[in-house]
Design a protein around this motif. Structure first.
Motif, PDB file in Angstrom:
ATOM      1  N   GLU A 251       3.358  -9.087  -5.043  1.00  0.00           N
ATOM      2  CA  GLU A 251       2.395 -10.101  -4.630  1.00  0.00           C
ATOM      3  C   GLU A 251       0.978  -9.546  -4.772  1.00  0.00           C
ATOM      4  O   GLU A 251       0.745  -8.343  -4.609  1.00  0.00           O
ATOM      5  CB  GLU A 251       2.643 -10.518  -3.181  1.00  0.00           C
ATOM      6  N   PRO A 252       0.010 -10.396  -5.075  1.00  0.00           N
ATOM      7  CA  PRO A 252      -1.363  -9.925  -5.303  1.00  0.00           C
ATOM      8  C   PRO A 252      -2.105  -9.655  -3.998  1.00  0.00           C
ATOM      9  O   PRO A 252      -3.052 -10.364  -3.641  1.00  0.00           O
ATOM     10  CB  PRO A 252      -1.988 -11.082  -6.089  1.00  0.00           C
ATOM     11  N   HIS A 253      -1.681  -8.627  -3.310  1.00  0.00           N
ATOM     12  CA  HIS A 253      -2.293  -8.253  -2.035  1.00  0.00           C
ATOM     13  C   HIS A 253      -2.406  -6.735  -2.019  1.00  0.00           C
ATOM     14  O   HIS A 253      -1.428  -6.025  -1.789  1.00  0.00           O
ATOM     15  CB  HIS A 253      -1.440  -8.755  -0.870  1.00  0.00           C
ATOM     16  N   LEU A 254      -3.606  -6.234  -2.284  1.00  0.00           N
ATOM     17  CA  LEU A 254      -3.804  -4.803  -2.450  1.00  0.00           C
ATOM     18  C   LEU A 254      -3.494  -4.024  -1.178  1.00  0.00           C
ATOM     19  O   LEU A 254      -2.919  -2.931  -1.233  1.00  0.00           O
ATOM     20  CB  LEU A 254      -5.245  -4.533  -2.893  1.00  0.00           C
ATOM     21  N   GLY A 255      -3.852  -4.575  -0.036  1.00  0.00           N
ATOM     22  CA  GLY A 255      -3.582  -3.885   1.219  1.00  0.00           C
ATOM     23  C   GLY A 255      -2.102  -3.639   1.430  1.00  0.00           C
ATOM     24  O   GLY A 255      -1.677  -2.535   1.797  1.00  0.00           O
ATOM     25  N   ARG A 256      -1.295  -4.668   1.190  1.00  0.00           N
ATOM     26  CA  ARG A 256       0.150  -4.508   1.374  1.00  0.00           C
ATOM     27  C   ARG A 256       0.753  -3.635   0.278  1.00  0.00           C
ATOM     28  O   ARG A 256       1.733  -2.921   0.514  1.00  0.00           O
ATOM     29  CB  ARG A 256       0.823  -5.881   1.421  1.00  0.00           C
ATOM     30  N   LEU A 257       0.184  -3.678  -0.921  1.00  0.00           N
ATOM     31  CA  LEU A 257       0.696  -2.830  -1.997  1.00  0.00           C
ATOM     32  C   LEU A 257       0.490  -1.351  -1.663  1.00  0.00           C
ATOM     33  O   LEU A 257       1.387  -0.529  -1.865  1.00  0.00           O
ATOM     34  CB  LEU A 257       0.005  -3.181  -3.309  1.00  0.00           C
ATOM     35  N   ILE A 258      -0.677  -1.004  -1.136  1.00  0.00           N
ATOM     36  CA  ILE A 258      -0.940   0.386  -0.754  1.00  0.00           C
ATOM     37  C   ILE A 258       0.027   0.826   0.332  1.00  0.00           C
ATOM     38  O   ILE A 258       0.600   1.923   0.278  1.00  0.00           O
ATOM     39  CB  ILE A 258      -2.398   0.549  -0.292  1.00  0.00           C
ATOM     40  N   ALA A 259       0.227  -0.034   1.325  1.00  0.00           N
ATOM     41  CA  ALA A 259       1.152   0.302   2.408  1.00  0.00           C
ATOM     42  C   ALA A 259       2.567   0.520   1.871  1.00  0.00           C
ATOM     43  O   ALA A 259       3.268   1.448   2.287  1.00  0.00           O
ATOM     44  CB  ALA A 259       1.149  -0.808   3.458  1.00  0.00           C
ATOM     45  N   LYS A 260       2.980  -0.308   0.933  1.00  0.00           N
ATOM     46  CA  LYS A 260       4.322  -0.175   0.365  1.00  0.00           C
ATOM     47  C   LYS A 260       4.446   1.115  -0.434  1.00  0.00           C
ATOM     48  O   LYS A 260       5.484   1.787  -0.381  1.00  0.00           O
ATOM     49  CB  LYS A 260       4.637  -1.382  -0.517  1.00  0.00           C
ATOM     50  N   THR A 265       4.311   0.087   7.009  1.00  0.00           N
ATOM     51  CA  THR A 265       4.329  -1.337   7.312  1.00  0.00           C
ATOM     52  C   THR A 265       2.896  -1.827   7.422  1.00  0.00           C
ATOM     53  O   THR A 265       2.101  -1.240   8.159  1.00  0.00           O
ATOM     54  CB  THR A 265       5.052  -1.613   8.643  1.00  0.00           C
ATOM     55  N   PRO A 266       2.522  -2.873   6.684  1.00  0.00           N
ATOM     56  CA  PRO A 266       1.147  -3.386   6.768  1.00  0.00           C
ATOM     57  C   PRO A 266       0.795  -3.772   8.200  1.00  0.00           C
ATOM     58  O   PRO A 266       1.620  -4.309   8.937  1.00  0.00           O
ATOM     59  CB  PRO A 266       1.168  -4.613   5.850  1.00  0.00           C
TER      60      PRO A 266
END
Length: 276
Positions: A251-260, A265-266
């Motif tokens: 998904e296009p969400h940089l914050g969650r991508l970094i957390a993953k 967990t975001p």
């Protein structure tokens, strides 16, 4: 003096970070990804002066206008480079000089992320500076020598970006424009839009993640935005996942991508509705 071995226990306790290259075509929403990051702990390095899509983002911003200003910022953010001699950029002397100008580097402690937008503009600033240096002039004629200028450009860009990338406790996001090219056999390929070729070729190798933000087509024919993360993707987009935790399309969400990437967990769901 004992060999400075870092034990497994010590290494696992260290704070880890992600170094990400975020690329995409103009207008796809790269700058808008800033909205997915916590504003209180993110420093926006605005090189494009094109922040209309994030004009109401409530975080801190710095705006270097020249290559020397960016080098000063890098040494302030990353500290001195151990291998640099006193007369070189990023040396201890350079760091001390910048600290005398900018103040106590402890002011950076509140930041977890540096968002650099964009490398495309930065490469132009760097090239403009390189053309004024002695290496850009022919030793025989004294006339401009583009080979010397572009050679210096590659060295300067890679040195600065790699040094900033070595900040272990900060996430560093490098934004760049993606462009479509065709080779001599009329085959389509994609590359980063940067002055010179050295940075575009070498930078992906030193980053943890390279993701392409693109408009993709679903099975039903509809379109959606997504992060292409797999190196062997069918689109031919530049992508890389060193963490091994990402799906081929995220998904296009940089914050969650970094957390993953970090196996975390975001903690927040920031807005991504706007595009740039």
């Amino acid at each position: 003096m004992m060999l400075p071995i870092i034990s497994a226990e010590e290494r696992l306790k260290e704070r880890h970070s992600a170094k990400v290259g975020l690329v995409g075509f103009p207008g796809v929403g790269k700058t808008t990804q800033l909205r997915t990051l916590p504003p209180k702990s993110t420093l926006f390095v605005d090189l494009e002066a094109g922040d209309l899509s994030v004009k109401d983002w409530p975080g801190d911003t710095v705006r270097p206008r020249t290559w020397p200003e960016f080098r000063d910022l890098v040494v302030f953010l990353a500290g001195p480079m151990p291998t640099a001699s006193a007369d070189q950029a990023f040396s201890k002397a350079h760091y001390d000089h910048v600290c005398a100008t900018y103040g106590d580097p402890a002011q950076l402690d509140k930041y977890d992320t540096y968002f650099v937008d964009s490398l495309t503009v930065l490469s132009r600033l760097c090239l403009a500076w390189c053309k004024t240096q002695p290496q850009a002039l022919s030793e025989k004629t004294g006339k401009p020598d583009n080979r010397g200028a572009y050679g210096l450009l590659g060295q300067e860009m890679i040195t600065a970006l790699t040094h900033l990338q070595h900040v272990r406790d900060k996430h560093v996001i490098y934004v760049a424009i993606l462009e479509e090219k065709t080779d001599d056999f009329n085959r389509r390929y994609y590359q980063l839009q940067l002055e010179g070729s050295k940075t575009a070729l070498e930078l992906p190798g030193v980053l943890d993640e390279v993701v392409t933000l693109a408009v993709l087509k679903a099975d039903d024919g509809s379109t959606y935005r997504g992060f292409v993360t797999g190196a062997d993707n069918s689109y031919g987009y530049p992508s890389k996942d060193r963490s091994g935790r990402l799906d081929p399309i995220e998904e296009p969400h940089l914050g969650r991508l970094i957390a993953k990437c970090l196996g975390q967990t975001p903690t927040a769901n920031h807005n991504t509705e706007h595009t740039n």
